[in-house]
Write an enzyme that holds these catalytic residues in place. Structure first.
Site, short mmCIF file in Angstrom:
data_model
loop_
_atom_site.label_atom_id
_atom_site.label_comp_id
_atom_site.label_asym_id
_atom_site.label_seq_id
_atom_site.Cartn_x
_atom_site.Cartn_y
_atom_site.Cartn_z
CB SER A 153 -1.06 0.11 1.26
OG SER A 153 -0.12 -0.07 2.44
CG HIS B 292 -0.65 3.84 4.86
ND1 HIS B 292 -1.31 3.11 5.89
CD2 HIS B 292 -0.63 2.73 4.03
CE1 HIS B 292 -1.47 1.72 5.70
NE2 HIS B 292 -0.96 1.52 4.31
CG ASP C 298 -1.25 4.46 9.11
OD1 ASP C 298 -0.30 5.11 9.05
OD2 ASP C 298 -1.75 3.82 8.17
#
Length: 627
Positions: free
Chosen positions: A485, A609, A606
């Site tokens: 991601s 990311h 988080d």
């Protein structure tokens, strides 16, 4: 009755051993790099629990067990439930008041913990003990309590049945060891190297060997029969050498072992459990030297409160640690967290655990709640205030569990619109356009099926326009980028800087699934092509897996991007990538980790990311390395 079998002596060294175990676990959860194996403190607790609970049930002499199951289970409830209930209520209230976005996670964890099935809850909800992006669940440490409670329900029945069938303790000990071996074999069979070990780590079936090791020890080395008479010097020296060797082994494991070492799950944990059993046997003997050292009063104080310390330390750490500090502990912050944990554990021990353990549930609740309600009119202002706060706390707790206190937004990382449009381009520039596949707007790292390989590419006209507007690919090579991601976060930036780049990113991708892509991109294994690999965000991989991935592109120039992920495996992943870059001429390391540590503003909440500024920085670092 159970009371008739409980005349066992107090062994202060075992309280010191409890202190050693709980301090190791705390050091592990504080991310101290010298305590990567601190999780084995739980292994020690399991072995010790099996030893003590079996010693309590067994008579001092003979094999006739007289046990009231009701009394046994009630005593276990008095011992374990009150402190856990208090911690769960306090954690839910804190989450409702100060961290409501975690409430959806905490609710399910709290309910399963109260039912003593949280270990299976975590397994079936794919919650790793070793990860979780964003803020981990503050109740995740209760998985071990669930295993113990499940064991306490089943083991007395098995013990009585086994003693009835086999008659002798030695035979039963052999049978128990065979069961332990079967549990360890099951762990080995279910473990997948390079994958998330949570199934075998949480499972009652795959962790029973630790409890059973302690049970077998109690059958052949009962504490009620250990003599206080002086041992001959020869035997005493053998005892001291054995306990020192076992203790040294456990300390070395705390320092050198990490949770992703395959040997742990292929017999390593069984070996640690057996060595822990040997150490417990030595410490339990009156002639033990290490047992004498572990009887130091401060250690005994920690040991007697070790259950409460274990309960409280994890929510205190999780709820007070900023994401950017995970994996990079600040020692004075750690000292404050430990102090708060000790204070909470002492309060729980003094005002909740001991009163209920000594008097029972009914007298405690009568004194704390019922009498105060009945005497409301004549009670002091202080009692009225405390009762009012208690009722308010219970209402907040009920509101949290019921969902009334939920926040609308979810604690999930989401792709922005342009992230959703950055799936893999065809590996041939002349390929036809394909329609974009539908995706969910919100995608969590734990959703292994959330894939972004849409096989999408701009039309020839759009490509021409982009080439007029964007800087050319200075490397002059066709480029393939494989990642997770984080690769999706930077995909638009890479396309802007390197038109025609082929990007294959997938949420939650690890190295093992990435190996399946190599045949599809075989055409990139050429000297005039380049491959960018950005993996390691979602977990550790074995050297063999990374070797296989790099060997698939051995002729191309490879650019390995190391990782900044606030989790235990970060350093392990980066060390492995650094070794690969040093050992292979065609591999260049892109040191994103060092850059990221200096810029916490590059990340979303988080800590993993990237915001647009961070995505631009990482893409620029990669392009700079490729010049």
């Amino acid at each position: 009755m159970l009371d008739q079998t409980q005349h066992h002596r107090y062994i202060p060294g075992l309280d010191g051993l409890r202190a050693f175990a709980v301090l190791a676990v705390i050091a592990y959860h504080l991310d101290f790099n010298w305590a990567n194996g601190g999780f084995i403190g739980v292994d020690i607790f399991f072995v010790l629990s099996g030893y003590l609970i079996t010693s309590i049930i067994l008579p001092a002499y003979g094999n006739d067990i007289t046990l009231s199951f009701r009394d046994f289970w009630l005593r276990r409830m008095r011992r374990l439930l009150p402190a856990a209930m208090l911690m769960i209520i306090a954690t839910v209230i804190w989450t409702v008041l100060f961290n409501r976005e975690l409430m959806q996670t905490v609710r399910g964890d709290a309910t399963s913990s109260l039912l003593y099935v949280s270990n299976w809850w975590f397994i079936f909800h794919d919650l790793s003990y070793f990860d979780s992006f964003g803020s981990p669940s503050p109740l995740k440490n209760l998985w071990s309590l669930a295993i113990e409670e499940q064991f306490y329900i089943v083991w007395p029945i098995l013990l009585l049945f086994g003693m009835y069938i086999l008659k002798k303790r030695e035979r039963l000990a052999i049978a128990v060891l065979l069961l332990a071996l079967g549990s360890a074999v099951l762990m080995s069979v279910l473990y997948v190297p390079g994958g998330d070990p949570s199934r075998v780590y949480y499972g009652t079936d795959t962790r029973s060997f630790e409890l059973l090791s302690g049970c077998a020890l109690a059958l052949v080395w009962p504490m009620k029969r250990l003599s206080s008479n002086r041992l001959p010097n020869k035997l005493k020296r053998a005892l001291h050498r054995t306990e020192l060797a076992a203790f040294a082994f456990l300390i070395l494991c705390i320092y050198f072992v990490d949770e992703y070492a395959p040997f742990l799950y292929h017999g390593g944990m069984l070996l640690i459990s057996l060595l822990a059993a040997v150490f417990i046997a030595c410490v339990s003997h009156p002639s033990s030297f290490v047992g004498y050292l572990l009887s130091w009063k401060p250690l005994r104080w920690i040991g007697t409160r070790s259950y409460g310390i274990y309960l409280w330390h994890y929510p205190v750490i999780v709820l007070s640690t900023p994401v950017q500090e995970i994996g990079n502990p600040v020692y004075w912050h750690a000292a404050v967290k430990v102090a708060v944990t000790l204070i909470l554990a002492e309060a729980s021990y003094r005002f909740i655990e001991m009163p209920i353990r000594e008097d029972g549930f009914r007298p405690f609740f009568r004194a704390v709640f019922l009498n105060k309600l009945l005497e409301w009119k004549t009670s002091s202002v202080l009692n009225k205030v405390s009762m009012g706060l208690t009722i308010a706390a219970l209402l907040i707790f009920a509101g949290g569990l019921s969902g009334l206190a939920d926040e609308n937004k979810q604690p999930q990382w989401t792709h922005s619109k342009f992230h959703q449009e950055t799936s893999a381009a065809p590996d041939q520039p002349s390929a036809q356009n394909e329609e974009e596949k539908d995706e969910k707007a919100k995608t969590d790292e734990s959703q292994d099926q959330a894939e972004t390989s849409d096989q999408q590419k701009s039309s020839g006209q759009q490509t021409k326009e982009n080439q007029d507007q964007q800087p050319p690919n200075r490397s002059g090579k066709e480029v393939l980028a494989i990642g997770d991601s984080v690769m999706l976060d930077i995909a638009s930036n890479l396309r802007h800087r390197m038109p025609g780049i082929t990007i294959d990113g997938k949420v939650g991708r690890q190295v093992s699934p990435a190996l399946q892509l190599t045949s599809a991109y075989e055409s990139f294994n050429q000297p005039d092509k380049a491959v960018i690999i950005e993996l390691g965000t979602n977990g550790y991989f074995t050297d063999g897996q990374m070797d296989a991935l790099l060997n698939a592109f051995s002729k191309a120039d490879i650019y390995l991007v190391n990782t900044r992920v606030p989790r235990q495996w970060e350093s392990k992943v980066n060390e492995s990538l650094k070794r690969q870059a040093n050992n292979r001429k065609n591999v260049t390391l892109v040191d994103w980790h060092s850059e990221a540590l200096q810029h916490p503003e590059y990340f979303t909440s988080d800590g993993v990311h990237l915001v647009p500024k961070g995505a631009e920085a990482l893409a620029g670092l990669i392009v700079q390395a490729m010049k």
